[in-house]
Design an enzyme around this catalytic site. Sequence first.
Site, mmCIF file in Angstrom:
data_model
loop_
_atom_site.group_PDB
_atom_site.id
_atom_site.type_symbol
_atom_site.label_atom_id
_atom_site.label_comp_id
_atom_site.label_asym_id
_atom_site.label_seq_id
_atom_site.Cartn_x
_atom_site.Cartn_y
_atom_site.Cartn_z
ATOM 1 N N ARG A 69 0.801 -1.224 0.000
ATOM 2 C CA ARG A 69 0.000 0.000 0.000
ATOM 3 C C ARG A 69 0.829 1.267 0.000
ATOM 4 N NH1 ARG A 69 -2.972 -3.758 1.829
ATOM 5 N NH2 ARG A 69 -1.019 -4.364 2.763
ATOM 6 N N THR A 70 1.779 1.334 0.939
ATOM 7 C CA THR A 70 2.496 2.605 1.108
ATOM 8 C C THR A 70 3.289 2.914 -0.158
ATOM 9 O OG1 THR A 70 2.611 2.176 3.471
ATOM 10 C CG2 THR A 70 4.101 3.851 2.606
ATOM 11 N N LYS B 277 25.788 -5.002 -0.603
ATOM 12 C CA LYS B 277 27.255 -4.990 -0.603
ATOM 13 C C LYS B 277 27.803 -4.315 0.645
ATOM 14 C CE LYS B 277 27.309 -4.484 -5.644
ATOM 15 N NZ LYS B 277 27.646 -3.531 -6.708
ATOM 16 N N ARG C 207 11.452 3.648 3.833
ATOM 17 C CA ARG C 207 11.000 2.675 4.841
ATOM 18 C C ARG C 207 12.199 1.819 5.209
ATOM 19 N NH1 ARG C 207 5.703 -1.043 4.662
ATOM 20 N NH2 ARG C 207 4.863 0.980 5.300
ATOM 21 N N HIS D 193 5.132 6.242 11.502
ATOM 22 C CA HIS D 193 4.661 6.083 10.111
ATOM 23 C C HIS D 193 3.661 7.227 9.871
ATOM 24 C CE1 HIS D 193 3.479 4.427 6.384
ATOM 25 N NE2 HIS D 193 3.096 3.212 6.734
HETATM 26 C C1 NCD Z 1 1.654 -0.894 8.297
HETATM 27 C C2 NCD Z 1 3.142 -0.752 8.485
HETATM 28 O O1 NCD Z 1 3.925 -1.048 7.567
HETATM 29 O O2 NCD Z 1 3.518 -0.286 9.542
HETATM 30 N N1 NCD Z 1 1.291 -1.098 6.960
HETATM 31 C C3 NCD Z 1 1.027 -0.002 6.185
HETATM 32 O O3 NCD Z 1 1.889 0.806 5.917
HETATM 33 N N2 NCD Z 1 -0.235 0.181 5.780
HETATM 34 C C4 NCD Z 1 1.014 -1.857 9.230
HETATM 35 C C5 NCD Z 1 1.513 -3.277 9.299
HETATM 36 O O4 NCD Z 1 2.440 -3.681 8.592
HETATM 37 O O5 NCD Z 1 0.941 -4.028 10.086
#
Ligand code: NCD
Length: 320
Positions: free
Chosen positions: A53-54, A82, A103, A131
Amino acid sequence: MRHDHLLSAGQLTRGDIEAVLDRAADLADDPGAVGERHADRLLALCFFEPSTRTKMSFDTAMKRIGGDTVDMGSVESSSVKKGESLADTVRVIEGYADGIVLRHPSEGAAKLASQFVDVPVINAGDGAGQHPSQTLLDLYTMRERAGLDDLTVGIMGDLKYGRTVHSLASALTNFDARMHFVSPESLRLPRGVRFDLHDAGARLREHTDLDEVLEELDVLYVTRIQRERFPDENEYQQVAGEYQIDAGTLERARDDLTVMHPLPRVDEIAPDVDATDHAAYFAQAHNGVPVRMALLDELLGGDSTESDDARAASDGGDAR
Ligand code: NCD
């Protein structure tokens, strides 16, 4: 919003949040309203952890505001394999793109990265830390469904490792929401997060049983147990499968209860909830696009007057 980077929800004021949500609502109605000013802009997607999703919604959002993206690809296929440091990786990538979405499994990674680059860094999840862009779409969804005033919100599941929870709870203090945290004892909010919430004047209570609060809630925000963050698989097994809801659970809830989840879900919300009026989690995921369009528009470009002025001043050569 007057920030160079989006690293944690704590940096967002109520005004910042409302401005992004208002802009997102406008862009959801009229995606073309953003104009042409991102036509030559590139956003780097740097995901050191899995994402659907993100990553896809940032990708979609950047393209919908007229820009484009470059993707670092998987860690397996990048120079990280590496032994390259995060600092070096982002210093290289800032030469390719006008902004970086990062991320990473380490808490504080986005903050660290932001200290090495001049382009905006958006924290798309730093370990069990924060997040914040997820929080913006969570608040957008809550505002659409329940409004943001006088809210009673239940947040259930993995409150220890769930970064979406940490960001959401922090942002909700701006709206003076009543917060009920429901989890097994071993997955309570980390002490530091609790401290910051108290410091911000949060109205919060902690529970081990959803039944204690379900009937009071306007919103129930369910989260996945973050298996990948447990140092010990046995510890995970002890809590796995607890804190699940199904349509039967919700019979005791208010008719207008909104059920949210950042997704992916494993088994926390039974499929029979999907067909009820409570379920908002797929709409929530879709809201990621307009909200991230608004966020990128703001962080990459500022408002149109500002970017026109900046462009005029730099004779079209603004490095960002
Ligand atoms: C979340 C995350 O990555 O923190 N997912 C997201 O970005 N929608 C929640 C999760 O992984 O449970």
